[in-house]
Motif scaffolding. Structure first.
Motif, PDB file in Angstrom:
ATOM      1  N   GLY A  90       0.712  -1.128  -0.148  1.00  0.00           N
ATOM      2  CA  GLY A  90      -0.095   0.007  -0.034  1.00  0.00           C
ATOM      3  C   GLY A  90       0.959   1.345   0.018  1.00  0.00           C
ATOM      4  O   GLY A  90       1.957   1.356   0.597  1.00  0.00           O
ATOM      5  N   MET A  91       0.285   2.480  -0.414  1.00  0.00           N
ATOM      6  CA  MET A  91       0.993   3.559  -0.830  1.00  0.00           C
ATOM      7  C   MET A  91       0.057   4.784  -0.950  1.00  0.00           C
ATOM      8  O   MET A  91      -0.941   4.696  -1.045  1.00  0.00           O
ATOM      9  N   THR A  92       0.481   6.008  -0.505  1.00  0.00           N
ATOM     10  CA  THR A  92      -0.226   7.308  -0.896  1.00  0.00           C
ATOM     11  C   THR A  92       0.774   8.148  -1.125  1.00  0.00           C
ATOM     12  O   THR A  92       1.941   8.132  -0.949  1.00  0.00           O
ATOM     13  N   GLU A 436       2.198  -9.009  -8.434  1.00  0.00           N
ATOM     14  CA  GLU A 436       0.677  -8.232  -8.445  1.00  0.00           C
ATOM     15  C   GLU A 436       1.073  -6.621  -8.185  1.00  0.00           C
ATOM     16  O   GLU A 436       2.016  -6.443  -7.886  1.00  0.00           O
ATOM     17  N   PHE A 437      -0.077  -5.925  -8.667  1.00  0.00           N
ATOM     18  CA  PHE A 437       0.100  -4.542  -8.416  1.00  0.00           C
ATOM     19  C   PHE A 437      -0.590  -4.199  -6.835  1.00  0.00           C
ATOM     20  O   PHE A 437      -1.335  -4.746  -6.123  1.00  0.00           O
ATOM     21  N   ALA A 438      -0.086  -3.044  -6.425  1.00  0.00           N
ATOM     22  CA  ALA A 438      -0.592  -2.591  -5.290  1.00  0.00           C
ATOM     23  C   ALA A 438      -0.235  -1.105  -5.102  1.00  0.00           C
ATOM     24  O   ALA A 438       0.476  -0.683  -5.653  1.00  0.00           O
ATOM     25  N   GLY A 439      -1.061  -0.594  -4.065  1.00  0.00           N
ATOM     26  CA  GLY A 439      -0.730   0.926  -3.781  1.00  0.00           C
ATOM     27  C   GLY A 439      -1.029   1.959  -4.761  1.00  0.00           C
ATOM     28  O   GLY A 439      -0.124   2.974  -4.763  1.00  0.00           O
ATOM     29  N   CYS A 453       4.744  -2.515  -8.064  1.00  0.00           N
ATOM     30  CA  CYS A 453       4.701  -4.055  -8.257  1.00  0.00           C
ATOM     31  C   CYS A 453       5.259  -4.429  -7.045  1.00  0.00           C
ATOM     32  O   CYS A 453       6.336  -4.204  -6.491  1.00  0.00           O
ATOM     33  N   TYR A 454       4.264  -5.710  -6.412  1.00  0.00           N
ATOM     34  CA  TYR A 454       4.589  -6.016  -5.046  1.00  0.00           C
ATOM     35  C   TYR A 454       6.049  -6.854  -5.229  1.00  0.00           C
ATOM     36  O   TYR A 454       6.840  -6.851  -4.165  1.00  0.00           O
TER      37      TYR A 454
END
Length: 468
Positions: A90-92, A436-439, A453-454
């Motif tokens: 996760g990211m912001t 997988e993708f995330a954030g 990319c995880y």
């Protein structure tokens, strides 16, 4: 987020014929979502056009879009604190001074992590924990100015969410206690991270917000209520929570003052997977005080919520605030694992003013491995309206969008193959797997999409004709 799954490689797309529209709003950008089967199948003629194979083998994007790699696992942190950790999650993206942007990035590291978050004095909760966050600061042109540890010594930092006062709440997706798996402190908490000055927030668990398998949060910017998802993929499944702070919207550190944790009860619905039709709405949603938020003896989802029980759901993951409502994701549900029914992903909307819960999106199966849509995970609002969704399944992995008119399109496809055992965590030459993708998140001006990319941990900045 990345537990081992079955061997199926079927892709999923939106597939609910005649599904109802869902009116939502976010800064005037979103007017309606969903959903139309014909549009969902017409992926080659929606969005920004077909994906162009990347000659560098990292990220396929539509014509006119470009990416930059901001950071990769194993490279040296610019702070000199050690290597960039593994398992980008996760990211912001938070605004800083003089046009700068602060990216706060989770690392979902367990005890066997290849590259743990380096421990830093004053920023480490449990020296035995391998997870945490790193923070990147970018200048107004998108150049990386700094990269450093923002919190360390936590565990399985999966997702989280931004606050209105420009900090990040990072969530531990574990319930391990001190003495388990080598930990010296209890885990399963939320921590506040200030990317502009990590020492301002330190490494203090927000214990009143509960100890459970946290996934993501969203803050109601009007009332200060914090909504929390619980990612439990084995029965008993997780709950959807809200936290009523003693000092709502109090700024950095205010959540340490405590508050009340409650779980959502949908009258007459024990398991959200039993609801199948988009547009299905439930009024009179109840919120029940959690008996023991610290789960000293019993995990919260197993605690006694009275004769009416409580409402569970499998794989509650992404969570965000839009307009006057909070949205949350159930990534999938499987009857064979104890859910009331199967689905390939749901997105729910809760309207606190009306106390109404509505199922706004349902994902369904499709056999084309080139199409996006299995197991929606991290989600965010796109600058032009609609959603961006990270895919967390088997086979090909995408970031895909859903337009305001209900069209589904692929925005990015990962090309970094995972070469390991032939499981859901890896693949072979005959049956490859991709990270997988995330954030997924956008810069404050909406001109740049950031996404991880995880595995292998990679942070991308994507620019292009977003207004097209």
């Amino acid at each position: 987020m990345s537990e081992i799954r079955g061997a199926s490689t079927r892709r999923q797309v939106l597939a609910r014929t005649g599904a109802l529209g869902a009116g939502i709003a976010f800064s005037g950008a979103l007017s309606e979502l969903f959903t139309d089967t014909a549009a969902a199948r017409n992926l080659g003629h929606t969005g920004y056009g077909p994906l162009v194979p990347d000659p560098h083998g990292l990220l396929d994007l539509p014509k006119g879009f470009r990416y930059r790699v901001l950071s990769r696992e194993g490279d040296r942190l610019r702070s000199g604190e050690g290597p960039v950790p593994s398992n980008h999650d996760g990211m912001t993206a938070l605004p800083g001074r003089q046009g700068r942007i602060h990216l706060v990035r989770n690392h979902e590291n367990r005890q066997d992590a290849k590259l743990p978050v380096p421990t830093v004095e004053g920023l480490t909760y449990d020296p035995a924990g391998k997870g945490g966050c790193t923070a990147l600061t970018l200048d107004s042109a998108g150049k990386v100015l700094s990269e450093r540890v923002a919190i360390a010594g936590t565990a399985v930092n999966c997702a989280g969410g931004p606050t209105p006062w420009r900090t990040w709440l990072t969530c531990e997706e574990t319930e391990d206690r001190a003495g388990t798996n080598g930990y010296t402190k209890d885990h399963g908490f939320i921590f506040e991270v200030d990317p502009s000055d990590p020492r301002r927030t330190g490494a203090v668990p927000l214990t009143a917000m509960g100890r459970f398998q946290h996934e993501a949060i969203a803050v109601d910017p009007h009332r200060g209520i914090v909504y929390e998802t619980e990612d439990a993929f084995l029965k008993p499944f997780g709950l959807f929570y809200r936290f009523l702070p003693e000092k709502p919207l109090g700024g950095v550190g205010s959540l340490r003052a405590g508050g009340r944790l409650q779980a959502m009860r949908v009258p007459g619905v024990a398991d959200l997977s039993s609801v199948r039709e988009t547009g299905a709405a439930f009024d009179g949603i109840e919120w029940v005080d959690v008996p023991d938020p610290l789960a000293a003896e019993t995990p919260i989802r197993l605690q006694d919520f009275g004769p009416k029980g409580i409402t569970h759901a499998q794989k509650l993951e992404g969570c965000y605030w839009g307009g006057r409502c909070v949205y949350f994701v159930s990534s999938y549900a499987r009857g064979a694992e104890g859910s009331a029914a199967d689905h390939y992903g749901q997105i729910w909307r809760y309207d606190p003013a009306r106390r109404r819960l509505t199922l706004v999106i349902v994902f369904g199966p499709d056999t084309d491995v080139q199409l996006p849509g299995e197991s929606p995970d991290n989600i965010c609002l796109a600058p032009g309206g609609g959603l961006m969704v990270c895919e967390d399944g088997n086979g090909a992995q995408h970031v895909y969008g859903v337009t305001r008119g209900g069209e589904v399109y692929a925005l990015a496809r990962g090309r970094q193959a995972i070469a390991s055992a032939a499981t859901a965590a890896g693949g072979t030459a005959e049956e490859p797997e991709w990270g997988e993708f995330a954030g997924v998140t956008f810069s404050p001006d909406g001109r740049t999409m950031y996404v991880n990319c995880y595995k292998p941990g990679t942070t991308f900045a994507v620019t292009g004709p977003w207004g097209r």
